[in-house]
Scaffold this motif. Structure first.
Motif, PDB file in Angstrom:
ATOM      1  N   PHE A  18       0.860  -1.181   0.000  1.00 21.60           N
ATOM      2  CA  PHE A  18       0.000   0.000   0.000  1.00 21.60           C
ATOM      3  C   PHE A  18       0.900   1.236   0.000  1.00 21.60           C
ATOM      4  CE2 PHE A  18      -2.437  -3.359   2.042  1.00 21.60           C
ATOM      5  CZ  PHE A  18      -3.634  -3.312   1.335  1.00 21.60           C
ATOM      6  N   LEU A  19       0.752   2.068  -1.024  1.00 24.63           N
ATOM      7  CA  LEU A  19       1.570   3.277  -1.162  1.00 24.63           C
ATOM      8  C   LEU A  19       0.675   4.500  -0.947  1.00 24.63           C
ATOM      9  CD1 LEU A  19       4.302   4.566  -1.896  1.00 24.63           C
ATOM     10  CD2 LEU A  19       3.560   4.528  -4.292  1.00 24.63           C
ATOM     11  N   ASP A  20       0.977   5.248   0.104  1.00 29.61           N
ATOM     12  CA  ASP A  20       0.198   6.446   0.420  1.00 29.61           C
ATOM     13  C   ASP A  20       0.977   7.690   0.007  1.00 29.61           C
ATOM     14  OD1 ASP A  20      -2.002   5.109   1.588  1.00 29.61           O
ATOM     15  OD2 ASP A  20      -0.867   4.840   3.455  1.00 29.61           O
ATOM     16  N   ALA A  21       0.300   8.601  -0.720  1.00 29.33           N
ATOM     17  CA  ALA A  21       0.889   9.892  -1.112  1.00 29.33           C
ATOM     18  C   ALA A  21       0.122  11.006  -0.402  1.00 29.33           C
ATOM     19  CB  ALA A  21       0.819  10.072  -2.622  1.00 29.33           C
ATOM     20  N   ILE A  22       0.835  11.845   0.369  1.00 31.13           N
ATOM     21  CA  ILE A  22       0.200  12.902   1.162  1.00 31.13           C
ATOM     22  C   ILE A  22       0.846  14.240   0.798  1.00 31.13           C
ATOM     23  CG2 ILE A  22      -0.320  13.709   3.491  1.00 31.13           C
ATOM     24  CD1 ILE A  22       0.054  10.840   4.480  1.00 31.13           C
ATOM     25  N   ASP A  23       0.008  15.239   0.485  1.00 29.51           N
ATOM     26  CA  ASP A  23       0.570  16.556   0.184  1.00 29.51           C
ATOM     27  C   ASP A  23       0.596  17.411   1.443  1.00 29.51           C
ATOM     28  OD1 ASP A  23      -2.008  17.431   0.647  1.00 29.51           O
ATOM     29  OD2 ASP A  23      -2.488  17.746  -1.475  1.00 29.51           O
ATOM     30  N   GLY A  24       1.105  18.658   1.309  1.00 33.27           N
ATOM     31  CA  GLY A  24       1.247  19.530   2.468  1.00 33.27           C
ATOM     32  C   GLY A  24      -0.072  19.978   3.053  1.00 33.27           C
ATOM     33  N   GLY A  25      -1.155  19.909   2.274  1.00 32.06           N
ATOM     34  CA  GLY A  25      -2.458  20.325   2.781  1.00 32.06           C
ATOM     35  C   GLY A  25      -3.217  19.210   3.462  1.00 32.06           C
ATOM     36  N   GLY A  26      -2.613  18.050   3.557  1.00 34.78           N
ATOM     37  CA  GLY A  26      -3.271  16.935   4.243  1.00 34.78           C
ATOM     38  C   GLY A  26      -4.055  16.013   3.334  1.00 34.78           C
ATOM     39  N   GLU A  27      -4.115  16.355   2.037  1.00 35.53           N
ATOM     40  CA  GLU A  27      -4.801  15.463   1.110  1.00 35.53           C
ATOM     41  C   GLU A  27      -3.909  14.250   0.820  1.00 35.53           C
ATOM     42  OE1 GLU A  27      -7.847  15.824   0.056  1.00 35.53           O
ATOM     43  OE2 GLU A  27      -8.108  17.733   1.113  1.00 35.53           O
ATOM     44  N   HIS A  28      -4.548  13.106   0.631  1.00 33.10           N
ATOM     45  CA  HIS A  28      -3.732  11.921   0.361  1.00 33.10           C
ATOM     46  C   HIS A  28      -4.461  10.979  -0.599  1.00 33.10           C
ATOM     47  CE1 HIS A  28      -6.423  10.159   3.374  1.00 33.10           C
ATOM     48  NE2 HIS A  28      -6.073   8.977   2.878  1.00 33.10           N
ATOM     49  N   SER A  29      -3.677  10.150  -1.211  1.00 34.54           N
ATOM     50  CA  SER A  29      -4.195   9.103  -2.098  1.00 34.54           C
ATOM     51  C   SER A  29      -3.460   7.797  -1.773  1.00 34.54           C
ATOM     52  CB  SER A  29      -3.982   9.467  -3.572  1.00 34.54           C
ATOM     53  OG  SER A  29      -4.703  10.633  -3.907  1.00 34.54           O
ATOM     54  N   ARG A  30      -4.147   6.690  -1.990  1.00 34.34           N
ATOM     55  CA  ARG A  30      -3.534   5.375  -1.730  1.00 34.34           C
ATOM     56  C   ARG A  30      -3.517   4.558  -3.016  1.00 34.34           C
ATOM     57  NH1 ARG A  30      -4.713   1.521   3.356  1.00 34.34           N
ATOM     58  NH2 ARG A  30      -3.103   2.937   4.138  1.00 34.34           N
ATOM     59  N   PHE A  31      -2.381   3.946  -3.258  1.00 32.30           N
ATOM     60  CA  PHE A  31      -2.216   3.055  -4.397  1.00 32.30           C
ATOM     61  C   PHE A  31      -1.921   1.643  -3.877  1.00 32.30           C
ATOM     62  CE2 PHE A  31      -1.014   7.271  -5.800  1.00 32.30           C
ATOM     63  CZ  PHE A  31      -1.691   7.411  -7.003  1.00 32.30           C
ATOM     64  N   ILE A  32      -2.517   0.680  -4.534  1.00 28.73           N
ATOM     65  CA  ILE A  32      -2.255  -0.725  -4.198  1.00 28.73           C
ATOM     66  C   ILE A  32      -1.326  -1.309  -5.253  1.00 28.73           C
ATOM     67  CG2 ILE A  32      -3.254  -3.015  -3.853  1.00 28.73           C
ATOM     68  CD1 ILE A  32      -5.819  -1.651  -2.953  1.00 28.73           C
TER      69      ILE A  32
END
Length: 243
Positions: A18-32
């Motif tokens: 599970f790869l989580d990407a989080i930006d400085g504003g707190g938004e995030h996305s998850r990749f499997i």
């Protein structure tokens, strides 16, 4: 993505990350991420047994055919990528099927080889790795049918004799060599008269022994059929009775 430790297909065939990407504003996305692990030929095949022992005889070798199988060895390999295992041997008397591991005679055995043992090595290969086992084949001679000294036996005992009293002995003879499997005789007793099996039994030497104190008032005559059998394939029966 880099490996921290080596992967082993025999322990696990795939991984899920599970790869989580989080930006400085707190938004995030998850990749499997699905990782499929390929199998490599890194395991050595192994035989089911460290040592194999089979028995053949001169009699069966004289009717030799391609279907005459002496025995079979079997090996396994944990590697799924191994398409097939190849068997081979260093024997000049026995051939081994390279795919099945079945062992058979190359040609009929000489009578001079009676009661000998032949030992040779069998190897199995998966294309890269080789494992070896030992095979011993005992060669037996012609098996003769056992015979009794008499066609019928009669014994007489007194009533109330103690348990373990020897009533008599049934003697079987065999032309095969003593000490060989086919020359070893065993005896079994089967009663003809009712309840007689509760009073007597036979030993491995053919002796008939009392197992329960007999009473003449209850039963005077006991009748049996005794079978002598060798450890090859033949047997012989004879009847006996006593009172």
């Amino acid at each position: 993505i880099e490996l921290i430790n080596p992967l082993d297909y025999e322990l696990e065939t795939s991984l899920i990350l599970f790869l989580d990407a989080i930006d400085g504003g707190g938004e995030h996305s998850r990749f499997i991420i699905n990782i499929v692990i390929d199998d490599m030929n890194d395991m050595t095949p192994s035989f089911e047994h460290d040592y194999y022992h089979f028995i053949t005889n001169i009699q069966s070798s004289s009717t030799l055919s391609d279907s005459t199988i002496v025995g079979q060895v079997h090996a396994t390999d944990p590697d799924i990528s191994t398409n097939s295992l190849i068997y081979s041997s260093n024997s000049n008397l026995f051939r081994i099927d390279s795919e099945s591991g079945q062992i058979s005679l190359i040609e009929p055995l000489s009578i001079n080889m009676t009661d000998q043992t032949i030992t040779f090595n069998v190897t199995v290969s998966d294309g890269e790795h080789i494992t070896q086992t030992h095979v011993t084949i005992s060669i037996e001679g012609l098996n003769h049918r056992p015979e009794f000294e008499k066609s019928q036996y009669f014994f007489q005992i007194n009533e109330n004799v103690p348990v373990r009293t020897i009533v008599g002995q049934i003697i079987g003879k065999d032309k095969d060599l003593p000490g060989t499997r086919r020359g070893e005789l065993t005896y079994t007793l089967r009663s003809i008269t009712p309840y007689s099996e509760f009073f007597f039994h036979t030993s491995h030497t053919g002796q008939v022994l009392v197992t329960r104190i007999p009473d003449a008032e209850q039963q005077q005559i006991h009748q049996f059929i005794i079978t002598v059998r060798d450890h090859g394939e033949f047997f012989r029966r004879v009847s006996f009775y006593f009172r």
